[in-house]
Design a protein around this motif. Structure first.
Motif, PDB file in Angstrom:
ATOM      1  N   ALA A   1       4.255   9.853  -9.774  1.00  0.00           N
ATOM      2  CA  ALA A   1       3.667  10.038 -11.104  1.00  0.00           C
ATOM      3  C   ALA A   1       2.942  11.383 -11.207  1.00  0.00           C
ATOM      4  O   ALA A   1       2.900  11.977 -12.281  1.00  0.00           O
ATOM      5  CB  ALA A   1       2.698   8.898 -11.404  1.00  0.00           C
ATOM      6  N   ALA A   2       2.398  11.872 -10.095  1.00  0.00           N
ATOM      7  CA  ALA A   2       1.654  13.136 -10.094  1.00  0.00           C
ATOM      8  C   ALA A   2       2.574  14.349 -10.144  1.00  0.00           C
ATOM      9  O   ALA A   2       2.154  15.436 -10.547  1.00  0.00           O
ATOM     10  CB  ALA A   2       0.758  13.208  -8.863  1.00  0.00           C
TER      11      ALA A   2
ATOM     12  N   LYS B   1       0.839  -1.202   0.000  1.00  0.00           N
ATOM     13  CA  LYS B   1       0.000   0.000   0.000  1.00  0.00           C
ATOM     14  C   LYS B   1       0.875   1.254   0.000  1.00  0.00           C
ATOM     15  O   LYS B   1       0.624   2.198  -0.759  1.00  0.00           O
ATOM     16  CB  LYS B   1      -0.923  -0.018   1.220  1.00  0.00           C
ATOM     17  CG  LYS B   1      -1.928   1.103   1.259  1.00  0.00           C
ATOM     18  CD  LYS B   1      -2.846   0.952   2.466  1.00  0.00           C
ATOM     19  CE  LYS B   1      -3.829   2.104   2.529  1.00  0.00           C
ATOM     20  NZ  LYS B   1      -4.719   1.979   3.703  1.00  0.00           N
TER      21      LYS B   1
ATOM     22  N   LYS C   1       2.540   1.663  -3.478  1.00  0.00           N
ATOM     23  CA  LYS C   1       1.578   2.170  -4.467  1.00  0.00           C
ATOM     24  C   LYS C   1       1.354   3.666  -4.271  1.00  0.00           C
ATOM     25  O   LYS C   1       1.308   4.423  -5.248  1.00  0.00           O
ATOM     26  CB  LYS C   1       0.241   1.422  -4.355  1.00  0.00           C
ATOM     27  CG  LYS C   1       0.265   0.020  -4.895  1.00  0.00           C
ATOM     28  CD  LYS C   1      -1.072  -0.667  -4.665  1.00  0.00           C
ATOM     29  CE  LYS C   1      -0.993  -2.141  -4.998  1.00  0.00           C
ATOM     30  NZ  LYS C   1      -2.221  -2.870  -4.656  1.00  0.00           N
ATOM     31  N   LYS C   2       1.228   4.100  -3.015  1.00  0.00           N
ATOM     32  CA  LYS C   2       1.017   5.514  -2.719  1.00  0.00           C
ATOM     33  C   LYS C   2       2.217   6.339  -3.187  1.00  0.00           C
ATOM     34  O   LYS C   2       2.055   7.385  -3.825  1.00  0.00           O
ATOM     35  CB  LYS C   2       0.796   5.718  -1.217  1.00  0.00           C
ATOM     36  CG  LYS C   2       0.526   7.163  -0.829  1.00  0.00           C
ATOM     37  CD  LYS C   2       0.282   7.293   0.662  1.00  0.00           C
ATOM     38  CE  LYS C   2       0.041   8.734   1.037  1.00  0.00           C
ATOM     39  NZ  LYS C   2      -0.184   8.897   2.482  1.00  0.00           N
ATOM     40  N   GLU C   3       3.436   5.861  -2.907  1.00  0.00           N
ATOM     41  CA  GLU C   3       4.650   6.567  -3.336  1.00  0.00           C
ATOM     42  C   GLU C   3       4.716   6.666  -4.867  1.00  0.00           C
ATOM     43  O   GLU C   3       5.111   7.681  -5.408  1.00  0.00           O
ATOM     44  CB  GLU C   3       5.893   5.877  -2.787  1.00  0.00           C
ATOM     45  CG  GLU C   3       6.084   6.057  -1.302  1.00  0.00           C
ATOM     46  CD  GLU C   3       7.205   5.206  -0.733  1.00  0.00           C
ATOM     47  OE1 GLU C   3       8.001   4.639  -1.508  1.00  0.00           O
ATOM     48  OE2 GLU C   3       7.296   5.113   0.501  1.00  0.00           O
ATOM     49  N   GLN C   4       4.324   5.596  -5.541  1.00  0.00           N
ATOM     50  CA  GLN C   4       4.338   5.615  -7.011  1.00  0.00           C
ATOM     51  C   GLN C   4       3.306   6.594  -7.565  1.00  0.00           C
ATOM     52  O   GLN C   4       3.578   7.299  -8.530  1.00  0.00           O
ATOM     53  CB  GLN C   4       4.108   4.202  -7.553  1.00  0.00           C
ATOM     54  CG  GLN C   4       5.301   3.293  -7.331  1.00  0.00           C
ATOM     55  CD  GLN C   4       5.017   1.853  -7.701  1.00  0.00           C
ATOM     56  OE1 GLN C   4       3.918   1.464  -8.054  1.00  0.00           O
ATOM     57  NE2 GLN C   4       6.061   1.015  -7.604  1.00  0.00           N
ATOM     58  N   ARG C   5       2.130   6.656  -6.933  1.00  0.00           N
ATOM     59  CA  ARG C   5       1.114   7.632  -7.373  1.00  0.00           C
ATOM     60  C   ARG C   5       1.611   9.058  -7.172  1.00  0.00           C
ATOM     61  O   ARG C   5       1.452   9.910  -8.046  1.00  0.00           O
ATOM     62  CB  ARG C   5      -0.199   7.432  -6.607  1.00  0.00           C
ATOM     63  CG  ARG C   5      -1.067   6.312  -7.129  1.00  0.00           C
ATOM     64  CD  ARG C   5      -2.497   6.376  -6.575  1.00  0.00           C
ATOM     65  NE  ARG C   5      -2.568   6.574  -5.122  1.00  0.00           N
ATOM     66  CZ  ARG C   5      -2.578   5.599  -4.211  1.00  0.00           C
ATOM     67  NH1 ARG C   5      -2.497   4.348  -4.603  1.00  0.00           N
ATOM     68  NH2 ARG C   5      -2.660   5.887  -2.918  1.00  0.00           N
ATOM     69  N   LEU C   6       2.232   9.324  -6.026  1.00  0.00           N
ATOM     70  CA  LEU C   6       2.763  10.662  -5.744  1.00  0.00           C
ATOM     71  C   LEU C   6       3.878  11.039  -6.722  1.00  0.00           C
ATOM     72  O   LEU C   6       3.936  12.165  -7.200  1.00  0.00           O
ATOM     73  CB  LEU C   6       3.276  10.753  -4.309  1.00  0.00           C
ATOM     74  CG  LEU C   6       2.209  10.695  -3.215  1.00  0.00           C
ATOM     75  CD1 LEU C   6       2.848  10.615  -1.834  1.00  0.00           C
ATOM     76  CD2 LEU C   6       1.291  11.913  -3.297  1.00  0.00           C
TER      77      LEU C   6
END
Length: 172
Positions: free
Chosen positions: A170-171, A160, A163-168
């Motif tokens: 990518a943003a 989890k 995934k959060k680090e990857q979303r951040l």
């Protein structure tokens, strides 16, 4: 030689079972050279080919400390023979699961049969950190991450956060 990107969890490619290598040739040696350079750059002590997106049964390692001469090791089509019944806990981390560490129990010793950088068959008796590292990297060849040896709760928490680090990332 080239530094290649390291795939991180939860990328599904890390769950693929790697294919055996037919022969050790210049192309494979070039891959192993790239893997070693990538591992040193990360920095890490072991890397399986699947971690750079190549589903081949190839591992590179170097357990030499920072103040020691490099001791690169190359394992093509490795097989574990005779794992000891004696188990040891070691703290493990992984370049594909960055910044997470936890204790994993593995056989304290094992024998490994493999082809070396030149395609010669070798047998290595491994114990301690060498045994841990070879077993950790060989797990990658089977699509297994060190976090799979942890409780479901710990594993889910780590994934989890990744995934959060990857979303951040990518943003931004």
């Amino acid at each position: 030689m080239a530094i290649r990107p390291i795939i991180t969890a939860p990328d599904p490619l890390l769950r693929e079972v790697s294919k055996p290598v037919d022969k050790v040739d210049d192309e494979l040696r070039s891959l192993m050279d790239d893997m070693l350079e990538t591992m040193y750059d990360a920095p890490g002590i072991g890397l399986a080919a699947i971690q750079i997106g190549v589903p081949k049964r190839v591992i590179v390692m170097d357990l030499a400390g920072e103040d020691e001469e490099p001791e690169p090791r190359y394992f093509v089509n490795p097989e574990i023979l005779d794992p000891s019944e004696d188990m040891r806990l070691y703290e493990e981390g992984c370049l594909s699961v960055p910044e997470f560490f936890d204790e994993v129990e593995r056989p304290a010793r094992c024998r490994v049969k493999y082809l070396d950088y030149d395609g010669n068959e070798q047998i290595l008796d491994a114990e301690g950190m060498l045994a841990v590292c070879i077993q950790h990297e060989m797990d990658h060849l089977e699509g297994v991450l060190f976090i799979d040896h942890l409780s479901r709760l710990k594993r889910e928490r780590i994934l989890k956060k990744l995934k959060k680090e990857q979303r951040l990332a990518a943003a931004s």
